[in-house]
Design an enzyme around this catalytic site. Sequence first.
Site, short mmCIF file in Angstrom:
data_model
loop_
_atom_site.label_atom_id
_atom_site.label_comp_id
_atom_site.label_asym_id
_atom_site.label_seq_id
_atom_site.Cartn_x
_atom_site.Cartn_y
_atom_site.Cartn_z
N GLU A 281 0.82 -1.21 0.00
CA GLU A 281 0.00 0.00 0.00
C GLU A 281 0.85 1.26 0.00
OE1 GLU A 281 -3.07 -0.05 -0.60
OE2 GLU A 281 -3.30 -2.23 -0.41
N HIS B 251 1.78 2.21 -3.49
CA HIS B 251 0.70 2.93 -4.17
C HIS B 251 0.73 4.40 -3.79
CE1 HIS B 251 -1.27 -0.43 -6.05
NE2 HIS B 251 -1.63 -1.01 -4.91
N ASP C 271 -6.17 -4.12 -7.97
CA ASP C 271 -5.21 -3.36 -8.78
C ASP C 271 -5.33 -3.72 -10.25
OD1 ASP C 271 -4.19 -2.10 -6.51
OD2 ASP C 271 -2.76 -3.71 -6.14
#
Length: 382
Positions: A68, A71, A166
């Site tokens: 995460e 991202h 994703d």
Amino acid sequence: MRASFRLGRVAGVPVGVNWSVLVIFVLIAWTLSASLFPRSYPGHATLAYVAAGLAAAVVFFVGLLAHEVSHAVVAKRNGIEVEGITLWLFGGVAELKGEAKDPGAELRIAGVGPLVSLVIGVVFGAIAVAVAVAGGHGLLLGALSWLAGINVLLALFNVLPAAPLDGGRLLRAAVWKATGDRTRASVVAAGAGRVLGIVLIGLGLWRFLSGAGFGGLWLALIGWFLIGAAGQEERQARMGDALRGVRVGDVMTPQPQTASGDLTVADFVDHYLFAYRHSALPLTEGDRPVGLVTLDRVRGVAADRRPSTTLAEVSCRADELVLARPDEQLTELLPRLNECTDGRALVVVDGRLVGIVSPSDISRAVQRGSLRGPLTGQSRGK
């Protein structure tokens, strides 16, 4: 998904954990220490199995956090603000303030997470091979092998072309690039997410009826979550399409009625309640907003406490207010409206209150925007 408590900051991004993480953490640790490790590597003490299971579960969640964070880092490099990262029952989510400006940015932001998980899996796999070659065996090799396999599996699952995974973002980037239509791309990805969810529910129920037990139900639960999340993404995409080009000043209620935070709830109910037409009331000092109170908050105060309770005590506080500018795009405001549970935004110019935006204002704007029909691909930011 809101965090139950904060862990701190990683790469400048606030990281939180929802209480539901404890469910999956305990499930993973228990499965490893009570089933997988004892069956595969017998002969160790119970404490050793527990320690190995707990250690593997902790490292797994560290890898999930790295997924995460990647991202978030790439999103920030592409000009998107990141509200925070929250780990929860179904993994993690990076809360982005806005959307990618073009298909290339969408591709980079979505693709980096599975890539990080794959790299983590390969690294643990290489370490496991090195340990095996050196003659190592037992729980250490088992934990390394499990971490390698679970991270590779996580990467593969996340690249399935279905929202909100994703892979759904990657699919959306591809369709967006091919058609120039961001909304159409979002609808396609959401449709794929619903299909995948139905497949997982069917597979999970079949496994459960075949004797797989909780594992089958867990698969079905993931499918149910995917269907709900995909539907929400499609609704948000269609709403964004209807509101594209609409400014906050176009939909706000200008010069709203206000009150002082020093006013008691009893005085407000007895003398002012029916003088106000709206269900939300900004609290101001001079002409600057310091709070927001709604009829629901007032209703929640017991009658015997109303004479001693001020509106400021039951309001959405100044640091919780969602503030907007009249010239701001309404689509940029929408993701922030859940920061205060009242779902309203106060519109300010140089700190002075000039308007308020409520859910009914947005609903009317969506209805009017939908009458314009679909926008052209170019106007969507091709």
